[in-house]
Design a protein around this motif. Sequence first.
Motif, mmCIF file in Angstrom:
data_model
loop_
_atom_site.group_PDB
_atom_site.id
_atom_site.type_symbol
_atom_site.label_atom_id
_atom_site.label_comp_id
_atom_site.label_asym_id
_atom_site.label_seq_id
_atom_site.Cartn_x
_atom_site.Cartn_y
_atom_site.Cartn_z
ATOM 1 N N GLN A 155 -1.637 8.162 -14.817
ATOM 2 C CA GLN A 155 -2.868 8.062 -14.038
ATOM 3 C C GLN A 155 -2.630 7.165 -12.827
ATOM 4 O OE1 GLN A 155 -5.431 6.532 -17.045
ATOM 5 N NE2 GLN A 155 -5.964 8.532 -17.874
ATOM 6 N N THR A 156 -2.662 7.761 -11.657
ATOM 7 C CA THR A 156 -2.445 7.014 -10.428
ATOM 8 C C THR A 156 -3.370 7.552 -9.363
ATOM 9 O OG1 THR A 156 -0.777 6.350 -8.786
ATOM 10 C CG2 THR A 156 -0.563 8.543 -9.708
ATOM 11 N N PRO A 157 -4.032 6.678 -8.636
ATOM 12 C CA PRO A 157 -4.992 7.160 -7.639
ATOM 13 C C PRO A 157 -4.286 7.903 -6.516
ATOM 14 C CG PRO A 157 -4.644 4.806 -7.397
ATOM 15 C CD PRO A 157 -3.939 5.207 -8.654
ATOM 16 N N GLY A 158 -4.894 8.960 -6.057
ATOM 17 C CA GLY A 158 -4.359 9.661 -4.898
ATOM 18 C C GLY A 158 -3.467 10.836 -5.219
ATOM 19 N N MET A 159 -2.784 10.825 -6.366
ATOM 20 C CA MET A 159 -1.840 11.916 -6.621
ATOM 21 C C MET A 159 -2.560 13.213 -6.940
ATOM 22 S SD MET A 159 1.218 12.881 -6.421
ATOM 23 C CE MET A 159 2.089 11.315 -6.203
ATOM 24 N N ASP A 200 0.839 -1.196 0.000
ATOM 25 C CA ASP A 200 0.000 0.000 0.000
ATOM 26 C C ASP A 200 0.874 1.246 0.000
ATOM 27 O OD1 ASP A 200 -2.090 1.888 0.407
ATOM 28 O OD2 ASP A 200 -3.275 0.294 1.325
ATOM 29 N N TYR A 201 0.682 2.086 -1.009
ATOM 30 C CA TYR A 201 1.472 3.312 -1.146
ATOM 31 C C TYR A 201 0.730 4.542 -0.624
ATOM 32 C CZ TYR A 201 4.472 0.640 -4.315
ATOM 33 O OH TYR A 201 5.324 -0.291 -4.857
ATOM 34 N N VAL A 202 -0.546 4.396 -0.280
ATOM 35 C CA VAL A 202 -1.373 5.558 0.046
ATOM 36 C C VAL A 202 -1.691 5.544 1.534
ATOM 37 C CG1 VAL A 202 -3.501 6.791 -0.460
ATOM 38 C CG2 VAL A 202 -2.343 5.511 -2.277
ATOM 39 N N ALA A 203 -1.185 6.551 2.264
ATOM 40 C CA ALA A 203 -1.298 6.560 3.716
ATOM 41 C C ALA A 203 -2.753 6.557 4.176
ATOM 42 C CB ALA A 203 -0.564 7.772 4.285
ATOM 43 N N LYS A 204 -3.576 7.396 3.565
ATOM 44 C CA LYS A 204 -4.976 7.451 3.989
ATOM 45 C C LYS A 204 -5.681 6.127 3.705
ATOM 46 C CE LYS A 204 -9.103 10.347 3.780
ATOM 47 N NZ LYS A 204 -9.697 11.587 3.227
ATOM 48 N N HIS A 205 -5.357 5.538 2.578
ATOM 49 C CA HIS A 205 -5.941 4.246 2.235
ATOM 50 C C HIS A 205 -5.531 3.199 3.263
ATOM 51 C CE1 HIS A 205 -6.485 0.497 -0.149
ATOM 52 N NE2 HIS A 205 -7.513 1.160 -0.661
ATOM 53 N N TRP A 206 -4.245 3.211 3.635
ATOM 54 C CA TRP A 206 -3.741 2.259 4.634
ATOM 55 C C TRP A 206 -4.470 2.438 5.969
ATOM 56 C CZ3 TRP A 206 -1.167 -2.098 4.926
ATOM 57 C CH2 TRP A 206 -0.539 -2.475 6.115
ATOM 58 N N ALA A 207 -4.787 3.681 6.305
ATOM 59 C CA ALA A 207 -5.406 3.967 7.604
ATOM 60 C C ALA A 207 -6.900 3.670 7.629
ATOM 61 C CB ALA A 207 -5.161 5.424 7.980
ATOM 62 N N THR A 208 -7.548 3.683 6.471
ATOM 63 C CA THR A 208 -9.015 3.660 6.505
ATOM 64 C C THR A 208 -9.670 2.540 5.696
ATOM 65 O OG1 THR A 208 -9.163 5.173 4.609
ATOM 66 C CG2 THR A 208 -9.046 6.165 6.808
ATOM 67 N N ALA A 209 -8.920 1.835 4.837
ATOM 68 C CA ALA A 209 -9.563 0.967 3.854
ATOM 69 C C ALA A 209 -9.589 -0.512 4.230
ATOM 70 C CB ALA A 209 -8.871 1.128 2.498
ATOM 71 N N TYR A 210 -9.231 -0.870 5.467
ATOM 72 C CA TYR A 210 -9.078 -2.288 5.792
ATOM 73 C C TYR A 210 -10.104 -2.796 6.811
ATOM 74 C CZ TYR A 210 -4.811 -2.219 3.080
ATOM 75 O OH TYR A 210 -3.916 -2.120 2.051
ATOM 76 N N SER A 211 -11.233 -2.139 6.868
ATOM 77 C CA SER A 211 -12.292 -2.621 7.736
ATOM 78 C C SER A 211 -13.275 -3.439 6.910
ATOM 79 C CB SER A 211 -13.011 -1.443 8.421
ATOM 80 O OG SER A 211 -14.038 -1.914 9.266
ATOM 81 N N PHE A 212 -12.852 -4.648 6.555
ATOM 82 C CA PHE A 212 -13.727 -5.542 5.803
ATOM 83 C C PHE A 212 -13.558 -6.958 6.358
ATOM 84 C CE2 PHE A 212 -9.861 -4.863 3.292
ATOM 85 C CZ PHE A 212 -9.439 -6.148 2.994
ATOM 86 N N ILE A 228 -3.953 14.903 4.213
ATOM 87 C CA ILE A 228 -4.111 13.830 3.235
ATOM 88 C C ILE A 228 -3.470 12.529 3.689
ATOM 89 C CG2 ILE A 228 -3.550 13.118 0.867
ATOM 90 C CD1 ILE A 228 -3.729 16.035 0.044
ATOM 91 N N PHE A 229 -2.320 12.619 4.370
ATOM 92 C CA PHE A 229 -1.533 11.418 4.670
ATOM 93 C C PHE A 229 -1.618 10.965 6.123
ATOM 94 C CE2 PHE A 229 1.504 12.959 1.129
ATOM 95 C CZ PHE A 229 0.716 12.358 0.160
ATOM 96 N N ASN A 230 -2.482 11.575 6.920
ATOM 97 C CA ASN A 230 -2.588 11.199 8.327
ATOM 98 C C ASN A 230 -1.240 11.276 9.045
ATOM 99 O OD1 ASN A 230 -4.835 9.597 6.767
ATOM 100 N ND2 ASN A 230 -5.550 9.688 8.885
ATOM 101 N N ASP A 231 -0.417 12.260 8.671
ATOM 102 C CA ASP A 231 0.918 12.466 9.268
ATOM 103 C C ASP A 231 1.779 11.205 9.196
ATOM 104 O OD1 ASP A 231 0.785 15.196 10.014
ATOM 105 O OD2 ASP A 231 -0.483 14.676 11.727
ATOM 106 N N ALA A 232 1.664 10.486 8.090
ATOM 107 C CA ALA A 232 2.374 9.209 7.965
ATOM 108 C C ALA A 232 3.782 9.354 7.421
ATOM 109 C CB ALA A 232 1.581 8.268 7.047
ATOM 110 N N PHE A 246 4.050 21.003 2.330
ATOM 111 C CA PHE A 246 4.107 19.596 2.712
ATOM 112 C C PHE A 246 3.395 19.352 4.033
ATOM 113 C CE2 PHE A 246 6.158 16.458 5.460
ATOM 114 C CZ PHE A 246 5.810 15.302 4.775
ATOM 115 N N GLU A 247 3.556 20.233 4.991
ATOM 116 C CA GLU A 247 2.983 19.994 6.322
ATOM 117 C C GLU A 247 1.456 19.883 6.259
ATOM 118 O OE1 GLU A 247 6.986 21.086 6.608
ATOM 119 O OE2 GLU A 247 5.369 22.270 5.704
#
Length: 618
Positions: free
Chosen positions: A464-468, A299-311, A366-370, A359-360
């Motif tokens: 084309q890349t998601p998140g950028m 997983d390259y996307v911090a927000k995705h890593w933090a929020t997308a695994y509740s399944f 966007i990145f949950n301070d990751a 960046f800050e």
Amino acid sequence: MTVMRPAMHLWPALLWLLALSAQASGREEDPVTRSHGYSPFGELRYGADFEHFDYVNPDAPRVGTLKLFGFGTFDSLNPYVMTGRSLAGTPGASVFGFLETTDTLLMGSGAHNRVGDEPSSAYGLIAHTVEYPASLDWVIFHLREEARFNDGTPITAQDVVFSLDLLREQGHPRYALMLSDVTGAEVLDSHRVRFTLTGEGRRDLPLALGDLPVLPAHYWAERDFGATLEPPVVSNPYRIARVRPGRQIVFERVEDYWARDLPVNRGRYNFDEVVFDFYRDAQVGFEAFKTGGYDVHLDYVAKHWATAYSFPAVRRGRIQRAEIPHSVPKGTQAFFINQRRPPLHDRRVREALNLLFDFEWTNRAIFNDAYARSESWFPNSLNSATGVPQGRELALLEPFRERLPAELFTRPFQHPQGDGSGNIRERMQQAIALLQEAGYRIQGRHLVHRDSGEPLRLEILNYQTPGMARVVEPYLRNLERVGIQASYRPLDPASYKERLDRFDYDITIFVLPQRAYPGPELRDYLHSSSADMAGSRNYSRISDPVVDALIDASMAAETDADYRAAMQALDRVLLWQHYSVPHWYIDHHRLAWWDKFGRPDAPMPYILGTETWWKKTD
């Protein structure tokens, strides 16, 4: 019997000639090393009698299938040419360790074919011994007699020389650049090949040659060396079994692979089959992962890593997740600023662009301070500049003092700092002042050049890349707030690559792979010789005598301390010249996988290591 002796007055000249002859032959002044491996500095971790790397499970079962993710598409199975799009160029796919398309002379020197617990060492694969003098005027590789291509044809020294010539003449231009200091290749016999080396950067050349793909002369001599979907003859643990163009590649184990039991391969490549499925949309791909479409998700996307695994599969423990720490030198990820296009050749304009990237705020919102901001072109490595230049580093920079910003010598480089609120008014004022110094003035809501009246327009190019987009759009707003007309253009991967190879962009987003000891690739990334070479990775068109000199110094270094000093000086110059707007990095892998695999317990600081996994047999 009378022995004729030289006259006494001739002895000094004769002794001088004998000494000169001995020095030229290398017998006295240039001792020769013969070894089972090569490291630019220091000792090899593993001795000649090692049985396997410490971080593998040598008794891992060899069964089952591993399914992996590929992003985008492909139209070629030849990764060694500039035309076409191969699996090796697929974003994300190259980290999984199964893309060594064909065997090399040494194992461990390549960007994806590394030793997991050493930063820069290589051990014999096709070659069992590497031989070289202290001067590195030459290097000889002794090939294993049992080495075979997958069609059973022996691998010989003739194949090695053929590969060098083919790759330099018809392969991707980076081969000619990286091996430009290899001035000769000689077949000594069917299993010995000698390369003649020159230049100041010889220390890394045995690694570059050790990483040379050895291609079969009997196969390629009668074929066009270009993009192709015909599975080629190779030497590799896996052969291509099935291809669905643009959608899937299936690799199957070569049961009689000649090198399967070599120490460098024991405990690796433990699957009967490896499948790459390609998804044009990463979110669609992730939905497939959730239902078992593929097995491992990096997983390259911090927000995705933090929020997308509740399944359900995660909640039931069928999918495991881990943040795995590493010491892998991180790639140079940045907005690369193309100096081929005015006014981006002006350092003041480039510095203004860096001031406007918040960046800050991006990290918090966007990145949950990751992430950490990349304060280096070589993040997460010992090549990063710190403090102010001192000692060896200062001595390297001092001759160029007049060509460098004065601040480089007096204070550490630091990116502009924000509080994460999104308010960067002061930095905007600094950026406007720099742009005015560079010849721009405000006209209405836009910046125009005071002489030509041309507005300042910039386009950021990316695939084309998601998140950028959510990273770029706030940056565009900051650019527009100071009067720059800015836009973002995401392209399909093939179109993106084509424009990248032609340098047809103002700013582009890319990640340059880095190693613990960067070598010839520095010329591809940063040197004047690659600045105008189509297909090079000198995306910012860096053509600076100071940078060239520091690259040369790093490649000529004879000690680790000298090498680090040159690299840190190089890093410092690159930062202060604002050739890019650096992004961010993390020092761990964010990995999710279906819980049907075993993994070694030993740490692998320099690789992800999926090629050492195995399928659980219970």
